[in-house]
Design an enzyme around this catalytic site. Structure first.
Site, PDB file in Angstrom:
ATOM      1  N   GLN A  92       0.809  -1.212   0.000  1.00 21.34           N
ATOM      2  CA  GLN A  92       0.000   0.000   0.000  1.00 21.34           C
ATOM      3  C   GLN A  92       0.846   1.269   0.000  1.00 21.34           C
ATOM      4  OE1 GLN A  92      -2.551  -0.422   3.436  1.00 21.34           O
ATOM      5  NE2 GLN A  92      -3.488  -2.308   2.657  1.00 21.34           N
ATOM      6  N   HIS A 154      -1.171   0.292   5.702  1.00 23.00           N
ATOM      7  CA  HIS A 154      -1.760   1.311   6.570  1.00 23.00           C
ATOM      8  C   HIS A 154      -0.853   2.524   6.766  1.00 23.00           C
ATOM      9  CE1 HIS A 154      -4.638  -1.851   8.506  1.00 23.00           C
ATOM     10  NE2 HIS A 154      -4.604  -1.918   7.189  1.00 23.00           N
ATOM     11  N   GLU A 255     -16.159   3.268   8.331  1.00 25.76           N
ATOM     12  CA  GLU A 255     -16.806   4.339   9.079  1.00 25.76           C
ATOM     13  C   GLU A 255     -16.758   5.680   8.355  1.00 25.76           C
ATOM     14  OE1 GLU A 255     -15.392   2.649  13.485  1.00 25.76           O
ATOM     15  OE2 GLU A 255     -14.708   4.607  12.770  1.00 25.76           O
ATOM     16  N   TYR A 265     -11.257   8.189  18.764  1.00 18.95           N
ATOM     17  CA  TYR A 265     -12.281   7.541  17.947  1.00 18.95           C
ATOM     18  C   TYR A 265     -12.304   6.020  18.088  1.00 18.95           C
ATOM     19  CZ  TYR A 265     -13.452  12.088  16.359  1.00 18.95           C
ATOM     20  OH  TYR A 265     -13.893  13.398  16.360  1.00 18.95           O
ATOM     21  N   TYR A 276      -9.907 -10.415   9.697  1.00 15.76           N
ATOM     22  CA  TYR A 276     -10.045 -10.939   8.342  1.00 15.76           C
ATOM     23  C   TYR A 276     -10.266 -12.450   8.345  1.00 15.76           C
ATOM     24  CZ  TYR A 276      -8.730  -6.459   6.350  1.00 15.76           C
ATOM     25  OH  TYR A 276      -8.711  -5.138   5.989  1.00 15.76           O
TER      26      TYR A 276
END
Length: 383
Positions: A92, A154, A255, A265, A276
């Site tokens: 990523q 991430h 979200e 949060y 997963y």
């Protein structure tokens, strides 16, 4: 060939009821059709990630392998823009978001986020570069995530400017199990205020820390909000100043969050997600001292790219959130009521992974598709 699509906007008492607005009594339900079309603008982009407009109408688009591409009069220039830093293009990671200083070109600064390092030790970096009309010069790293991590997941990496010209930067939690840091799952860093991982950070345009950041001595000075998994949609409403974020869950639990300075949060102590390959991540959906999401998708959409519509081309969509979906391959529309509550009211099919969504200076909606042969698409009113 143009793709023609239609949307429906409901007005009157039914919509007032759906979105928590005051009732309009026995006013008749009026159905007004909002016609739009999705038009290909250009192709030939390799995993595009972010986009920004220059004052002359040209565009700069990042490609995750490590290039910035320039678009002139709707034509993608062959040669990449010079002066882009070297990145870790793996998983990523790579070259990610791009943003111009709010007072560009008086302050001719372009901000890039990217992954740096190796697969075994890497982090998210924010760099400020000077645009000279042809390429980038005077590169300065203004933020480096506090801890290096292993793996290529991430990185977060969206940028958004607050009205006071301070810059918000989303940073992911570092990765999924079994990735660890300091002997524990790395995602637990999202609940560690002394870490940049799993946070939204706030800095000045030169990388210094604003004096009024909210958490004081109990956190790293850049931390603005915390308890996040991996925010890849971040937008500030130009009319209200409200900050919105879309955040990836794991398996389910994506979200929409209404962000406020200094708030927690919840991730991963509070979540609607499941592992997963396993059970739920936490039994808690809400806890004291943690802010609940304003929307949770029941099915995974993998949100990426977020904009607040403020333009003249779609007056019926004024103030709505436009959230891209990688797995849903669509742009999701959310109505926002005066209390800050949201409800999904429409979905624009794109047919490819949506990496970024922006409202252009022309009031039209632009979409980047994240594929090896990615496209720039435009959503415009149909005649």
């Amino acid at each position: 060939m143009k793709t023609w699509l239609w949307g429906l906007l409901l007005t009157g008492s039914l919509v007032a009821s759906c979105h928590g607005l005051p009732s309009q009594g026995n006013a008749p339900l009026v159905v007004r059709e909002v016609r739009y079309r999705v038009v290909p603008v250009l192709a030939g982009l390799e995993h595009p990630w972010g986009m920004a407009w220059l004052p002359n109408g040209e565009m700069l688009i990042t490609e995750r392998p490590g290039r910035v591409r320039r678009v002139r009069s709707g034509v993608l220039q062959t040669e990449p823009v010079a002066g882009v830093p070297q990145v870790l293009a793996a998983g990523q990671g790579g070259l990610l978001d791009i943003s111009l200083h709010p007072r560009f070109p008086a302050k001719p600064w372009v901000y890039l986020t990217y992954a740096e390092g190796t697969r075994e030790a890497n982090r998210t970096v924010v760099a400020r570069l000077t645009w000279d009309g042809q390429g980038f010069t005077d590169r300065r790293e203004i933020l480096r995530v506090s801890q290096s991590k292993s793996g290529t997941q991430h990185f977060g990496s969206r940028l958004a400017w607050l009205p006071d010209e301070t810059l918000l930067v989303s940073i992911g939690d570092g990765g999924n199990p079994p990735t660890e840091l300091a002997g524990q799952l790395i995602r637990l860093q999202a609940q560690n205020p002394r870490s940049h991982l799993g946070k939204v950070l706030r800095i000045n345009a030169d990388g210094t820390v604003p004096r009024d950041n909210p958490l004081g001595a109990k956190a790293l000075p850049e931390v603005w909000s915390w308890g996040h998994r991996n925010i890849q949609g971040l937008a500030v409403d130009s009319q209200t100043g409200q900050v919105w974020a879309t955040e990836h869950g794991a398996r389910g639990g994506d979200e929409v969050n209404r962000l406020q300075a200094g708030q927690n949060y919840g991730w991963p102590a509070v979540t609607h997600s499941r592992e997963y390959f396993g059970p739920e991540i936490s039994p808690h959906r809400s806890l004291p001292g943690m802010v609940d999401p304003v929307w949770v998708w029941s099915e995974t959409v993998a949100p990426s790219g977020l904009a607040v519509y403020r333009g003249a081309k779609f007056p019926q969509w004024q103030g709505q959130l436009l959230a891209g979906g990688l797995i849903s391959q669509a742009v999701h529309r959310f109505q926002v009521n005066p209390q800050g509550e949201v409800k999904e009211v429409g979905k624009i099919p794109i047919g490819a992974r949506v990496r970024d969504v922006r409202v252009g200076p022309d009031g039209l909606i632009y979409v980047l598709t994240d594929t090896p042969k990615g496209q720039l698409l435009r959503i415009e009113p149909a005649p």
